[in-house]
Design an enzyme around this catalytic site. Structure first.
Site, PDB file in Angstrom:
ATOM      1  N   TYR A  86       0.849  -1.175   0.061  1.00  0.00           N
ATOM      2  CA  TYR A  86       0.102  -0.067  -0.208  1.00  0.00           C
ATOM      3  C   TYR A  86       0.782   1.411  -0.008  1.00  0.00           C
ATOM      4  O   TYR A  86       1.871   1.449   0.787  1.00  0.00           O
ATOM      5  CB  TYR A  86      -1.004  -0.098   1.218  1.00  0.00           C
ATOM      6  CG  TYR A  86      -1.616   1.223   1.498  1.00  0.00           C
ATOM      7  CD1 TYR A  86      -2.486   1.736   0.304  1.00  0.00           C
ATOM      8  CD2 TYR A  86      -1.941   1.840   2.634  1.00  0.00           C
ATOM      9  CE1 TYR A  86      -3.167   2.863   0.492  1.00  0.00           C
ATOM     10  CE2 TYR A  86      -2.751   2.827   2.837  1.00  0.00           C
ATOM     11  CZ  TYR A  86      -3.376   3.470   1.714  1.00  0.00           C
ATOM     12  OH  TYR A  86      -4.064   4.729   2.066  1.00  0.00           O
ATOM     13  N   PRO A  89       1.690   7.631   3.128  1.00  0.00           N
ATOM     14  CA  PRO A  89       2.639   8.388   3.945  1.00  0.00           C
ATOM     15  C   PRO A  89       2.955   7.719   5.099  1.00  0.00           C
ATOM     16  O   PRO A  89       3.895   8.206   5.765  1.00  0.00           O
ATOM     17  CB  PRO A  89       1.688   9.873   3.984  1.00  0.00           C
ATOM     18  CG  PRO A  89       0.879   9.571   2.836  1.00  0.00           C
ATOM     19  CD  PRO A  89       0.138   8.149   2.861  1.00  0.00           C
ATOM     20  N   GLY A 113      -4.050   4.483  -2.859  1.00  0.00           N
ATOM     21  CA  GLY A 113      -5.068   4.930  -2.363  1.00  0.00           C
ATOM     22  C   GLY A 113      -5.737   6.465  -3.018  1.00  0.00           C
ATOM     23  O   GLY A 113      -5.073   7.077  -3.720  1.00  0.00           O
ATOM     24  N   GLU A 116      -9.063  10.372   1.538  1.00  0.00           N
ATOM     25  CA  GLU A 116      -8.145  10.297   2.550  1.00  0.00           C
ATOM     26  C   GLU A 116      -7.214   8.901   3.155  1.00  0.00           C
ATOM     27  O   GLU A 116      -6.746   8.831   4.092  1.00  0.00           O
ATOM     28  CB  GLU A 116      -9.034  10.745   3.948  1.00  0.00           C
ATOM     29  CG  GLU A 116      -9.631  12.029   3.706  1.00  0.00           C
ATOM     30  CD  GLU A 116      -8.449  13.289   3.675  1.00  0.00           C
ATOM     31  OE1 GLU A 116      -7.848  13.361   4.759  1.00  0.00           O
ATOM     32  OE2 GLU A 116      -8.581  14.212   2.900  1.00  0.00           O
ATOM     33  N   ILE A 133       7.020   7.630  -0.459  1.00  0.00           N
ATOM     34  CA  ILE A 133       7.848   8.460  -1.332  1.00  0.00           C
ATOM     35  C   ILE A 133       8.447   9.357  -0.765  1.00  0.00           C
ATOM     36  O   ILE A 133       9.128  10.021  -1.062  1.00  0.00           O
ATOM     37  CB  ILE A 133       7.619   8.392  -2.998  1.00  0.00           C
ATOM     38  CG1 ILE A 133       6.374   9.262  -3.125  1.00  0.00           C
ATOM     39  CG2 ILE A 133       7.472   6.972  -3.601  1.00  0.00           C
ATOM     40  CD1 ILE A 133       6.430   9.749  -4.424  1.00  0.00           C
ATOM     41  N   GLY A 134       7.724  10.040   0.461  1.00  0.00           N
ATOM     42  CA  GLY A 134       8.216  11.233   1.055  1.00  0.00           C
ATOM     43  C   GLY A 134       7.144  11.668   2.049  1.00  0.00           C
ATOM     44  O   GLY A 134       6.055  11.376   2.091  1.00  0.00           O
ATOM     45  N   ASP A 135       7.771  12.542   2.810  1.00  0.00           N
ATOM     46  CA  ASP A 135       6.833  13.278   3.749  1.00  0.00           C
ATOM     47  C   ASP A 135       6.213  14.345   3.160  1.00  0.00           C
ATOM     48  O   ASP A 135       6.388  15.412   3.509  1.00  0.00           O
ATOM     49  CB  ASP A 135       7.491  13.656   4.942  1.00  0.00           C
ATOM     50  CG  ASP A 135       8.234  12.268   5.722  1.00  0.00           C
ATOM     51  OD1 ASP A 135       7.560  11.409   5.474  1.00  0.00           O
ATOM     52  OD2 ASP A 135       9.217  12.538   6.191  1.00  0.00           O
ATOM     53  N   TYR A 136       5.274  14.313   2.224  1.00  0.00           N
ATOM     54  CA  TYR A 136       4.322  15.343   1.584  1.00  0.00           C
ATOM     55  C   TYR A 136       3.205  14.661   0.987  1.00  0.00           C
ATOM     56  O   TYR A 136       3.016  13.363   1.031  1.00  0.00           O
ATOM     57  CB  TYR A 136       5.019  16.054   0.409  1.00  0.00           C
ATOM     58  CG  TYR A 136       5.772  14.943  -0.584  1.00  0.00           C
ATOM     59  CD1 TYR A 136       5.183  14.349  -1.645  1.00  0.00           C
ATOM     60  CD2 TYR A 136       7.251  14.654  -0.312  1.00  0.00           C
ATOM     61  CE1 TYR A 136       5.809  13.450  -2.389  1.00  0.00           C
ATOM     62  CE2 TYR A 136       7.809  13.630  -1.317  1.00  0.00           C
ATOM     63  CZ  TYR A 136       7.104  13.274  -2.329  1.00  0.00           C
ATOM     64  OH  TYR A 136       7.847  12.342  -3.061  1.00  0.00           O
ATOM     65  N   ARG A 154      14.546  -1.156 -13.026  1.00  0.00           N
ATOM     66  CA  ARG A 154      15.856  -0.895 -13.220  1.00  0.00           C
ATOM     67  C   ARG A 154      16.858  -2.030 -12.911  1.00  0.00           C
ATOM     68  O   ARG A 154      17.841  -2.191 -13.215  1.00  0.00           O
ATOM     69  CB  ARG A 154      16.492   0.433 -12.737  1.00  0.00           C
ATOM     70  CG  ARG A 154      15.686   1.561 -13.225  1.00  0.00           C
ATOM     71  CD  ARG A 154      15.884   2.758 -12.137  1.00  0.00           C
ATOM     72  NE  ARG A 154      17.610   3.209 -12.188  1.00  0.00           N
ATOM     73  CZ  ARG A 154      18.075   4.046 -12.916  1.00  0.00           C
ATOM     74  NH1 ARG A 154      17.409   4.658 -13.861  1.00  0.00           N
ATOM     75  NH2 ARG A 154      19.238   4.519 -12.874  1.00  0.00           N
ATOM     76  N   ASP A 169      15.848  11.244  -2.200  1.00  0.00           N
ATOM     77  CA  ASP A 169      15.463  12.812  -1.767  1.00  0.00           C
ATOM     78  C   ASP A 169      15.650  13.194  -0.299  1.00  0.00           C
ATOM     79  O   ASP A 169      15.832  12.314   0.452  1.00  0.00           O
ATOM     80  CB  ASP A 169      13.933  12.433  -2.214  1.00  0.00           C
ATOM     81  CG  ASP A 169      13.718  12.362  -3.640  1.00  0.00           C
ATOM     82  OD1 ASP A 169      14.408  12.871  -4.371  1.00  0.00           O
ATOM     83  OD2 ASP A 169      12.545  11.597  -3.932  1.00  0.00           O
TER      84      ASP A 169
END
Length: 246
Positions: A86, A89, A113, A116, A133-136, A154, A169
């Site tokens: 899944y 965040p 998803g 919310e 993939i990141g805190d956003y 890859r 990142d």
């Protein structure tokens, strides 16, 4: 490598299957991507795929039944050995080490998803791992899923002329989200926390804040280092830590 995708917008994945390195991998049968849309598993004329969260609050959650049926169909198509992921965040941060781990799997099912998020009990019963993939915040899990597919592809022999590395990142600070629940009230023996059905908005707010603090402390403790916690947050965090350690 076989990758199944659960998405309300499967057309987006043409960016992966028809273009660039991953498109060539699909063309040469090194990578296969199949998609399932939860809307195809609805029973009403409007093809409804969202539902109200217990405890109220803004936004909607993905409806349990269509999403669950789509996941089960993808699992049946994959056969034994598929890992269900899944994109969330709240998940483990995807870095090159994580990509290397995921690339060891021959079969992956990626759940994207929307709104919310999804019911916490689906995460408990259907999902093997959560990855971020990141805190956003994004509008859905499709772009993270495509990022994961691109990165993992890859490592498939023959996709690249030589092994390549990717830059990691940087990430922003912040609390992880609390668990979410929607209908049904009982799912495979797991029930919605009573506080969310109590109607006591202040208690619901405190419960959600406490859950967020606990998740951040357990899963991403480094995020707390850069936060100036309020007196209430410090109190709730201490309670959560005491409950976890008891």
């Amino acid at each position: 490598m076989w990758i199944g995708v659960i998405s309300l917008f499967p057309e987006m994945f043409k960016a992966i299957t028809e273009f660039g390195v991953t498109g060539r991998a699909v063309k040469h049968n090194l990578l296969k991507v199949e998609c399932w849309n939860p809307r195809d598993f609805t029973f009403d004329k409007h093809k409804t795929v969202d539902d109200r969260p217990y405890g109220g609050g803004p936004g909607m959650l993905m409806m349990v039944q269509p999403l669950r049926d789509a996941i089960h169909t993808a699992k049946a198509a994959a056969g034994e050995g598929a890992k269900v992921i899944y994109l969330s965040p709240q998940g483990r941060k995807l870095d090159q080490g994580g990509v290397t781990e995921l690339a060891q799997n021959q079969k992956l099912i990626l759940v994207c998803g929307r709104y919310e998020g999804i019911d916490e009990r689906l995460i408990q019963t259907e999902i093997d791992e959560e990855w971020s993939i990141g805190d956003y915040v994004l509008t859905g899990g499709e772009l993270p899923a495509m990022t994961l597919i691109d990165a993992v592809a890859r490592f498939i022999p023959g996709v690249l002329g030589k092994q390549a590395s990717a830059e990691e990142d940087s990430f922003a600070d912040g609390l992880l989200d609390c668990p979410h629940y929607t209908r049904p009230e009982v799912l495979e023996g797991l029930t919605v926390p009573p506080v969310l059905m109590s109607g006591h908005h202040e208690e619901i707010r405190k419960w959600r804040l406490k859950q967020s603090l606990q998740r951040t402390w357990l899963r991403r403790p480094e995020l707390l280092e850069g936060l100036a916690l309020t007196d209430e947050q410090r109190k709730l965090l201490k309670e959560a830590q005491a409950e976890h350690n008891s």
